[in-house]
Design a protein around this motif. Structure first.
Motif, PDB file in Angstrom:
ATOM      1  N   ASP A  68       0.830  -1.197   0.000  1.00 56.92           N
ATOM      2  CA  ASP A  68       0.000   0.000   0.000  1.00 56.92           C
ATOM      3  C   ASP A  68       0.875   1.262   0.000  1.00 56.92           C
ATOM      4  N   PHE A  83       1.794  -1.731  11.840  1.00 55.97           N
ATOM      5  CA  PHE A  83       1.655  -1.898  10.391  1.00 55.97           C
ATOM      6  C   PHE A  83       0.982  -3.246  10.090  1.00 55.97           C
ATOM      7  N   ASP A  86      -2.725  -3.115  11.100  1.00 56.65           N
ATOM      8  CA  ASP A  86      -3.583  -2.238  10.292  1.00 56.65           C
ATOM      9  C   ASP A  86      -3.646  -2.647   8.826  1.00 56.65           C
ATOM     10  N   LYS A  87      -2.566  -3.168   8.296  1.00 56.65           N
ATOM     11  CA  LYS A  87      -2.476  -3.372   6.843  1.00 56.65           C
ATOM     12  C   LYS A  87      -2.610  -4.814   6.386  1.00 56.65           C
ATOM     13  N   PRO A 163      -8.063  -5.008   5.706  1.00 59.55           N
ATOM     14  CA  PRO A 163      -6.624  -4.821   5.495  1.00 59.55           C
ATOM     15  C   PRO A 163      -6.302  -4.541   4.025  1.00 59.55           C
ATOM     16  N   SER A 164      -5.143  -3.957   3.792  1.00 60.11           N
ATOM     17  CA  SER A 164      -4.716  -3.713   2.411  1.00 60.11           C
ATOM     18  C   SER A 164      -4.426  -5.034   1.697  1.00 60.11           C
TER      19      SER A 164
END
Ligand code: ADP
Length: 254
Positions: A68, A83, A86-87, A163-164
């Motif tokens: 991302d 990280f 969150d991702k 999430p990404s």
């Protein structure tokens, strides 16, 4: 289209001095938002190493990775943990559910420490549970549900934070073929309709045939990639097997 994963010239060398082993070399690829991509290759090819590096639990010897648009390779542990939370979303072969929590609590566990309000959390659980067909078992415990339901619970848990990138490691490895098909159809739907980006390591050609693209690695090197495009899943499945028969690693349980 938005690029979610950008891997540039990744190299991983294990060991030091005279005892070194290059597990990955010159690995380059990108994954776009909403893609469902498989990574295949014979045993020892470097698939797990690559997945661990993307999962931030191992580091490459050299190269760069953006997820991302964010470079995480030089992050300190605390920042990296944030990280990851969150991702990234994770789906493992053995589900990794907590037996003392209900299905619902397992799903919302990644949000437990967030400041999201309760109504929003309830909404998210409801939507994702409906998508994965597990609304009826939300109050049950993992020991009361089937393997397929456990893996769909794990998929819901991976998705709940939006999430990404979702990393899936042999997610159908422990499932019977009907449960595997249901899970793969759900993942395919999530990528197409919710624009979820999923990278899945698998040795199962049938599982890979639900993806839009298959990347093959062999002896730590990128070997080739095939794209589903407009071909049917059956035709794509055959193509996947054809490549596997050349590089090895075809499963024999089709
Ligand atoms: P795959 O998942 O494709 O089977 P892996 O990524 O597990 O392959 O392993 C790739 C190669 O790297 C293998 O030859 C393996 O023995 C080697 N390898 C993996 N982890 C280590 C390690 N911690 N130390 C040394 N060699 C390793």
């Amino acid at each position: 289209m938005k690029t979610i994963v950008e891997v540039t010239n990744i190299k991983k060398v294990y060991g030091s001095n005279s005892q070194t082993f290059t597990a990955l070399d010159k690995i380059d690829f990108t994954v776009q938002k909403g893609e469902f991509v498989a990574i295949m290759g014979p045993s020892g090819a470097g698939k797990t190493t690559l997945l661990n590096i993307l999962a931030t639990i191992d580091e490459p010897t050299s190269g760069e990775i953006l997820i991302d648009g964010i470079s995480f390779l030089n992050m300190k542990e605390k920042q990296l943990a944030r990280f990851r939370r969150d991702k990234l979303g994770f789906i493992f072969q053995d589900y990794n559910l907590l037996d003392t929590l209900t299905v619902k609590d397992n799903i919302l566990l990644p949000l437990a420490l967030s400041k999201m309000d309760a109504t929003e959390i309830e909404n998210r659980v409801e939507i994702i549970a409906r998508r994965l067909g597990i609304q009826a078992i939300l109050e049950q415990y993992p020991y009361q549900i089937s393997g397929g339901q456990k893996q769909r619970t794990a998929a819901a848990r991976a998705m709940i934070t939006k999430p990404s990138l979702i990393l899936a490691d042999e997610p159908t490895g422990a499932l019977d073929s009907k449960s595997a098909t249901e899970l793969l159809e759900s993942l395919q739907e999530l990528s197409q309709e919710e624009q979820a980006t999923i990278l899945m390591v698998t040795h199962d050609a049938l599982a890979a045939s639900y993806c839009q693209r298959v990347l093959y690695i062999k002896d730590g090197h990128f070997f080739t990639e095939i794209v589903k495009g407009k071909t049917s899943r059956k035709e794509f499945f055959q193509k996947i097997l054809d490549v596997l028969s050349v590089i090895g690693g075809a499963n024999d349980v089709i």
